[in-house]
Scaffold this motif. Structure first.
Motif, PDB file in Angstrom:
ATOM      1  N   ASN A 117       0.833  -1.085  -0.167  1.00  0.00           N
ATOM      2  CA  ASN A 117       0.024  -0.027   0.022  1.00  0.00           C
ATOM      3  C   ASN A 117       0.821   1.239   0.100  1.00  0.00           C
ATOM      4  O   ASN A 117       0.382   2.199  -0.244  1.00  0.00           O
ATOM      5  N   TYR A 118       2.333   0.981   0.241  1.00  0.00           N
ATOM      6  CA  TYR A 118       2.806   2.275   0.511  1.00  0.00           C
ATOM      7  C   TYR A 118       4.147   2.724  -0.565  1.00  0.00           C
ATOM      8  O   TYR A 118       4.819   3.478  -0.734  1.00  0.00           O
ATOM      9  N   VAL A 119       3.584   1.933  -1.871  1.00  0.00           N
ATOM     10  CA  VAL A 119       4.755   1.911  -2.895  1.00  0.00           C
ATOM     11  C   VAL A 119       3.815   2.570  -3.942  1.00  0.00           C
ATOM     12  O   VAL A 119       2.777   1.963  -4.462  1.00  0.00           O
ATOM     13  N   PRO A 120       4.153   3.758  -4.481  1.00  0.00           N
ATOM     14  CA  PRO A 120       3.401   4.504  -5.452  1.00  0.00           C
ATOM     15  C   PRO A 120       3.287   3.482  -6.781  1.00  0.00           C
ATOM     16  O   PRO A 120       4.194   2.932  -7.185  1.00  0.00           O
ATOM     17  N   GLY A 121       2.148   3.634  -7.386  1.00  0.00           N
ATOM     18  CA  GLY A 121       1.769   2.899  -8.603  1.00  0.00           C
ATOM     19  C   GLY A 121       1.251   1.658  -8.415  1.00  0.00           C
ATOM     20  O   GLY A 121       0.740   1.120  -9.380  1.00  0.00           O
ATOM     21  N   ILE A 122       1.287   0.900  -7.226  1.00  0.00           N
ATOM     22  CA  ILE A 122       0.966  -0.312  -6.957  1.00  0.00           C
ATOM     23  C   ILE A 122      -0.666  -0.451  -6.924  1.00  0.00           C
ATOM     24  O   ILE A 122      -1.294  -1.591  -7.330  1.00  0.00           O
ATOM     25  N   THR A 123      -1.423   0.556  -6.193  1.00  0.00           N
ATOM     26  CA  THR A 123      -2.691   0.774  -5.899  1.00  0.00           C
ATOM     27  C   THR A 123      -3.297   1.415  -6.909  1.00  0.00           C
ATOM     28  O   THR A 123      -2.784   2.465  -7.521  1.00  0.00           O
ATOM     29  N   ASP A 124      -4.535   1.164  -7.166  1.00  0.00           N
ATOM     30  CA  ASP A 124      -5.472   1.867  -8.278  1.00  0.00           C
ATOM     31  C   ASP A 124      -6.135   3.135  -7.531  1.00  0.00           C
ATOM     32  O   ASP A 124      -6.166   3.090  -6.247  1.00  0.00           O
ATOM     33  N   ALA A 125      -6.917   3.704  -8.221  1.00  0.00           N
ATOM     34  CA  ALA A 125      -7.732   4.659  -7.285  1.00  0.00           C
ATOM     35  C   ALA A 125      -8.608   4.608  -6.617  1.00  0.00           C
ATOM     36  O   ALA A 125      -9.229   4.962  -5.549  1.00  0.00           O
ATOM     37  N   ASP A 126      -9.227   3.139  -6.579  1.00  0.00           N
ATOM     38  CA  ASP A 126      -9.922   2.566  -5.603  1.00  0.00           C
ATOM     39  C   ASP A 126      -9.312   1.893  -4.426  1.00  0.00           C
ATOM     40  O   ASP A 126      -9.699   1.383  -3.726  1.00  0.00           O
ATOM     41  N   GLY A 127      -7.789   1.950  -4.628  1.00  0.00           N
ATOM     42  CA  GLY A 127      -7.194   1.379  -3.254  1.00  0.00           C
ATOM     43  C   GLY A 127      -6.853   0.095  -3.547  1.00  0.00           C
ATOM     44  O   GLY A 127      -6.604  -0.644  -2.631  1.00  0.00           O
ATOM     45  N   ARG A 128      -7.212  -0.524  -4.697  1.00  0.00           N
ATOM     46  CA  ARG A 128      -6.784  -2.149  -4.976  1.00  0.00           C
ATOM     47  C   ARG A 128      -5.525  -2.331  -5.311  1.00  0.00           C
ATOM     48  O   ARG A 128      -4.947  -1.601  -6.451  1.00  0.00           O
ATOM     49  N   ALA A 129      -4.704  -2.961  -4.830  1.00  0.00           N
ATOM     50  CA  ALA A 129      -3.261  -3.614  -5.079  1.00  0.00           C
ATOM     51  C   ALA A 129      -3.692  -4.337  -6.397  1.00  0.00           C
ATOM     52  O   ALA A 129      -4.264  -5.302  -6.501  1.00  0.00           O
ATOM     53  N   PHE A 130      -2.700  -3.816  -7.272  1.00  0.00           N
ATOM     54  CA  PHE A 130      -2.700  -4.405  -8.826  1.00  0.00           C
ATOM     55  C   PHE A 130      -4.319  -4.475  -9.327  1.00  0.00           C
ATOM     56  O   PHE A 130      -4.585  -5.463 -10.223  1.00  0.00           O
TER      57      PHE A 130
END
Length: 135
Positions: A22-35
């Motif tokens: 959750n703390y790496v930019p670009g991993i989560t989308d606008a909805d907060g979902r990883a990948f």
């Protein structure tokens, strides 16, 4: 360091990585979902961090501690993943207690959302049993 200890140490790095997703930019989308697949919250982060510390401690303590970690961790995470696949929420992050069941679904999305716990748990359980025979 024995092979089973190396397995536990590998789990330390994998679980630490999961805690940091959750703390790496670009991993989560606008909805907060990883990948774009699964949402991780503070409970998930804490679960992954505690599990990582447990894995590191086991690896440093020895082969027997590593076996115990891999078997118990594997059973818990595998069960959580299977349970999550069927209900939509797992038990390790208390999701089943804080959310209503989404019902049974065998969709690809539901499988992918639970696959990390199913795979990590299954591999750990098998490794703990197979590599821990003589420990």
């Amino acid at each position: 360091m024995t092979l089973i200890q190396k397995f536990a140490l590998t789990y330390f790095f994998v679980l630490l990585g999961a805690a940091l997703l959750n703390y790496v930019p670009g991993i989560t989308d606008a909805d907060g979902r990883a990948f774009g697949i699964f949402a991780l919250d503070i409970f998930d982060d804490a679960l992954h961090l505690v599990s990582a510390i447990w894995a590191l401690s086991a690896a440093l303590l020895g082969a027997r501690a590593s076996k115990i970690f891999l078997v118990i961790f594997g059973a818990l995470y595998l069960g959580d993943g299977v349970f999550g696949w069927f209900t939509g929420y797992g038990y390790l992050d208390f999701g089943i207690f804080t959310n209503p069941s989404e019902g049974v679904s065998f969709s690809l999305f539901r499988l992918l959302a639970n696959l990390p716990h199913i795979a990590l748990g299954g591999i750990a359980l098998i490794a703990g049993i197979k590599l821990g025979r003589n420990v």
